[in-house]
Design a protein around this motif. Structure first.
Motif, PDB file in Angstrom:
ATOM      1  N   ILE B  11       0.846  -1.203   0.000  1.00 45.91           N
ATOM      2  CA  ILE B  11       0.000   0.000   0.000  1.00 45.91           C
ATOM      3  C   ILE B  11       0.882   1.254   0.000  1.00 45.91           C
ATOM      4  CG2 ILE B  11      -1.623   1.350   1.390  1.00 45.91           C
ATOM      5  CD1 ILE B  11      -2.936  -1.248   2.221  1.00 45.91           C
ATOM      6  N   GLY B  14       2.257   1.841  -3.366  1.00 44.76           N
ATOM      7  CA  GLY B  14       1.236   2.403  -4.248  1.00 44.76           C
ATOM      8  C   GLY B  14       1.039   3.883  -3.993  1.00 44.76           C
ATOM      9  N   LEU B  15       0.969   4.250  -2.706  1.00 45.66           N
ATOM     10  CA  LEU B  15       0.779   5.668  -2.365  1.00 45.66           C
ATOM     11  C   LEU B  15       1.961   6.495  -2.854  1.00 45.66           C
ATOM     12  CD1 LEU B  15      -0.728   5.315   1.199  1.00 45.66           C
ATOM     13  CD2 LEU B  15      -1.874   6.242  -0.794  1.00 45.66           C
ATOM     14  N   THR B  18       1.604   7.039  -6.667  1.00 46.25           N
ATOM     15  CA  THR B  18       0.636   8.063  -7.071  1.00 46.25           C
ATOM     16  C   THR B  18       1.133   9.448  -6.679  1.00 46.25           C
ATOM     17  OG1 THR B  18      -0.559   7.442  -5.080  1.00 46.25           O
ATOM     18  CG2 THR B  18      -1.471   6.713  -7.161  1.00 46.25           C
ATOM     19  N   PHE B  19       1.814   9.532  -5.530  1.00 46.13           N
ATOM     20  CA  PHE B  19       2.306  10.849  -5.117  1.00 46.13           C
ATOM     21  C   PHE B  19       3.357  11.346  -6.101  1.00 46.13           C
ATOM     22  CE2 PHE B  19       4.481  14.066  -2.659  1.00 46.13           C
ATOM     23  CZ  PHE B  19       3.417  14.685  -2.022  1.00 46.13           C
ATOM     24  N   SER B  21       3.630  10.563  -9.230  1.00 50.84           N
ATOM     25  CA  SER B  21       3.035  10.925 -10.525  1.00 50.84           C
ATOM     26  C   SER B  21       2.378  12.301 -10.460  1.00 50.84           C
ATOM     27  CB  SER B  21       2.024   9.878 -10.960  1.00 50.84           C
ATOM     28  OG  SER B  21       0.836  10.015 -10.223  1.00 50.84           O
ATOM     29  N   MET B  22       2.067  12.750  -9.235  1.00 51.28           N
ATOM     30  CA  MET B  22       1.467  14.069  -9.098  1.00 51.28           C
ATOM     31  C   MET B  22       2.484  15.165  -9.395  1.00 51.28           C
ATOM     32  SD  MET B  22      -1.054  15.086  -6.064  1.00 51.28           S
ATOM     33  CE  MET B  22       0.072  15.879  -4.997  1.00 51.28           C
ATOM     34  N   LEU B  23       3.759  14.851  -9.233  1.00 46.24           N
ATOM     35  CA  LEU B  23       4.795  15.860  -9.452  1.00 46.24           C
ATOM     36  C   LEU B  23       5.233  15.911 -10.916  1.00 46.24           C
ATOM     37  CD1 LEU B  23       6.866  15.022  -6.270  1.00 46.24           C
ATOM     38  CD2 LEU B  23       5.127  16.774  -6.542  1.00 46.24           C
ATOM     39  N   GLU B  24       4.727  14.962 -11.725  1.00 50.49           N
ATOM     40  CA  GLU B  24       5.105  14.966 -13.134  1.00 50.49           C
ATOM     41  C   GLU B  24       4.401  16.103 -13.871  1.00 50.49           C
ATOM     42  OE1 GLU B  24       4.557  11.184 -15.102  1.00 50.49           O
ATOM     43  OE2 GLU B  24       5.364  10.194 -13.325  1.00 50.49           O
ATOM     44  N   ARG B  25       4.942  16.427 -15.042  1.00 54.42           N
ATOM     45  CA  ARG B  25       4.293  17.432 -15.888  1.00 54.42           C
ATOM     46  C   ARG B  25       3.047  16.830 -16.502  1.00 54.42           C
ATOM     47  NH1 ARG B  25       6.255  22.065 -18.460  1.00 54.42           N
ATOM     48  NH2 ARG B  25       5.209  21.800 -20.447  1.00 54.42           N
ATOM     49  N   PRO B  26       1.894  17.510 -16.421  1.00 57.10           N
ATOM     50  CA  PRO B  26       0.686  16.955 -17.047  1.00 57.10           C
ATOM     51  C   PRO B  26       0.877  16.796 -18.548  1.00 57.10           C
ATOM     52  CG  PRO B  26       0.130  18.764 -15.599  1.00 57.10           C
ATOM     53  CD  PRO B  26       1.615  18.748 -15.702  1.00 57.10           C
ATOM     54  N   VAL B  27       0.314  15.727 -19.078  1.00 58.80           N
ATOM     55  CA  VAL B  27       0.485  15.468 -20.509  1.00 58.80           C
ATOM     56  C   VAL B  27      -0.639  16.093 -21.334  1.00 58.80           C
ATOM     57  CG1 VAL B  27       1.728  13.318 -20.151  1.00 58.80           C
ATOM     58  CG2 VAL B  27      -0.752  13.289 -20.284  1.00 58.80           C
TER      59      VAL B  27
END
Lengths: 333, 176
Positions: B11, B14-15, B18-19, B21-27
């Motif tokens: 878990i 997984g968290l 996701t955290f 991926s939040m810091l990545e540049r939006p596509v």
């Protein structure tokens, strides 16, 4: 009772309701934004700058939608169910302390609507009423998916409310009071998440289950039950269910903050009590982020897994935590 | 017990994922303002082409309509005269309609065309408010007249256009 006091209470209730409803609207936006960022998207950004008018647009849209009542639904209960779901969600917040007292307009104004000595009991009692709304919504819709959703909601609530109640008792034992103001004041030396980490985790998990949110969103599991208990609802009645869910989200994170994160306490709060609400809002936002983060990460539990986790893991753990806390309080304190 | 620890670790992992991926540049591509380039071989809306002198390439042979698997193309041919000339051939398309509710953008019309008159472009913004608008006639399909050319119908000298199918691929036979 003098008129000024009555006016003060009325104003506080109105302001709190306004804050909660605005909070609900913007929480939907926050959730969509955070989910979008986690999924490497941008989220709503067309209605107003940064999509800030999106909740307004959604609200207007829902207001103008046709409100459909299924032909053979139980009409009275069908209309009443969303109300029964929303009212408890709002009423719970009456006992939440946003701060101590601040001098305002030449009088000491307390930053809570009511500080009753059985606040936690009151919260448990009121929050249990909300499940009637969901179950009745499922029952009155005359739809098998809705009925299954309602039944699941009821079973889930019963299974998780025990562990939830027991996890609340940890802070109660430490503070020696059911009043939320007393519980917060007792955390001046140290937040209860340090003394009660297990209770905090159990509260978080059962809280998510009480909210019917992912990964415990079985009552509205799209893939199996279309939309669960609100399958047949449309327009503003549907919006009321949403409102209940999101207001409860705010309430659960506020309760988590109050019970385990020191509520309105923070640096310089003792000199400037007006800072209290600010600290509480920050902590609530943190809790809301965790709730959204969990939703974005974890897939839904299977029904048997949900029951096993509730009865065989969380309930014994909460009981153990309660016994150990009680013994330690007697021995040390 | 080790299984529980393993699950908790999963878990957490997984968290963390996701955290991060939040810091990545939006596509996200802001579509109406920003457009992504399409492939060179993209098959979008058709265009009816002209020769450099402005004459239409289409000679109204209906081979495209015959090749169309979706029956989206309708052609009605008419005779050219030197007084009113639309195409260098014997005939031209008096009516040329493509129904974009039927078209599947397979490009068979393009392959069937003997004069390379009908070609698929990279235009993909095809939305209609009613079914009538989905039927494109010559007015919307025909490409604009090139700079040195003249609009059709043209008046042409006799004896230049005598073949039923004009010579291909280059066609400098007559300049206005």
């Amino acid at each position: 009772m003098d008129t000024a006091l009555l006016l003060e209470w009325t104003l506080k209730v109105l302001i709190l309701t306004f804050v909660l409803l605005t909070g609900f609207a913007y929480l939907t936006l926050l959730e969509r934004k955070v989910l979008a960022r986690i999924q490497v998207r941008l989220g709503p950004n067309r209605a107003g700058p940064y999509g800030l008018l999106q909740p307004l647009a959604d609200g207007i849209k829902l207001l103008f939608k046709e409100s459909i009542i299924p032909a053979r639904a139980d009409k009275v209960i069908f209309v009443l169910a969303p109300v029964v779901t929303v009212i408890p969600a709002l009423v719970i917040n009456a006992v939440l302390p946003w701060g101590r007292t601040v001098p305002m307009f030449g009088r000491e104004v307390s930053l809570y609507v009511a500080d009753i000595n059985v606040a936690l009991l009151y919260i448990m009692a009121i929050s249990s009423i909300a499940v009637y709304g969901i179950t009745l919504a499922g029952w009155s819709s005359n739809n098998k998916y809705a009925l299954l959703g309602g039944l699941r909601a009821a079973a889930q609530m019963i299974s998780y409310e025990l562990a939830l109640g027991l996890s609340l008792l940890g802070p109660v034992l430490l503070a020696g009071s059911l009043s939320l103001v007393d519980i917060v004041e007792a955390q001046r030396s140290m937040w209860y998440i340090v003394y009660q980490p297990l209770a905090a985790i159990i509260f978080l998990i059962t809280g998510v289950a009480e909210l019917n949110r992912a990964p415990f969103d079985l009552p509205e599991a799209e893939q199996e039950l279309t939309a669960g208990y609100h399958t047949e609802y449309s327009g503003m009645k549907f919006a009321l269910f949403y409102m209940a869910e999101y207001v409860k989200m705010i309430t659960v994170s506020a309760l988590f903050a109050v019970l385990f994160l020191g509520g309105y306490l923070g640096p310089f709060e003792s000199q400037h009590p007006a800072l209290g609400p600010v600290y509480l809002v920050v902590k609530i936002l943190l809790g809301l982020f965790v709730l959204i983060w969990l939703r974005a990460t974890l897939p839904r539990f299977r029904y048997d897994q949900l029951m096993r986790l509730g009865w065989k893991v969380l309930f014994p753990l909460a009981l153990l935590n309660l016994v150990v806390t009680a013994v330690l309080v007697v021995l040390l304190g | 017990m080790s299984k529980v620890l393993h699950d908790i670790k999963a878990i957490g992992k997984g968290l963390a994922t996701t955290f991060r991926s939040m810091l990545e540049r939006p596509v996200t591509v802001q579509y109406p303002e920003q457009k992504r380039p399409v492939s060179k071989r993209y098959r979008g809306r058709h265009v009816l082409r002209r020769y450099d002198n402005g004459l239409e390439r289409c000679i109204g042979c209906s081979l495209c309509a015959a090749a169309c698997p979706a029956d989206a193309i309708f052609v009605e041919a008419a005779e050219n005269t030197d007084e009113r000339r639309f195409s260098p051939g014997e005939r031209y398309a008096a009516v040329y309609e493509i129904n974009y509710l039927r078209c599947i953008f397979c490009g068979y019309c393009e392959e069937a065309c003997p004069t390379e008159a009908i070609v698929l472009t990279d235009q993909y913004e095809l939305s209609f408010e009613n079914r009538r608008d989905a039927i494109y006639g010559k007015d919307r399909l025909l490409e604009p007249v090139p700079p040195e050319g003249q609009p059709t119908p043209q008046k042409t000298p006799p004896g230049v256009f005598v073949k039923p199918i004009p010579e291909m691929p280059d066609f400098p036979a007559w300049k206005p």
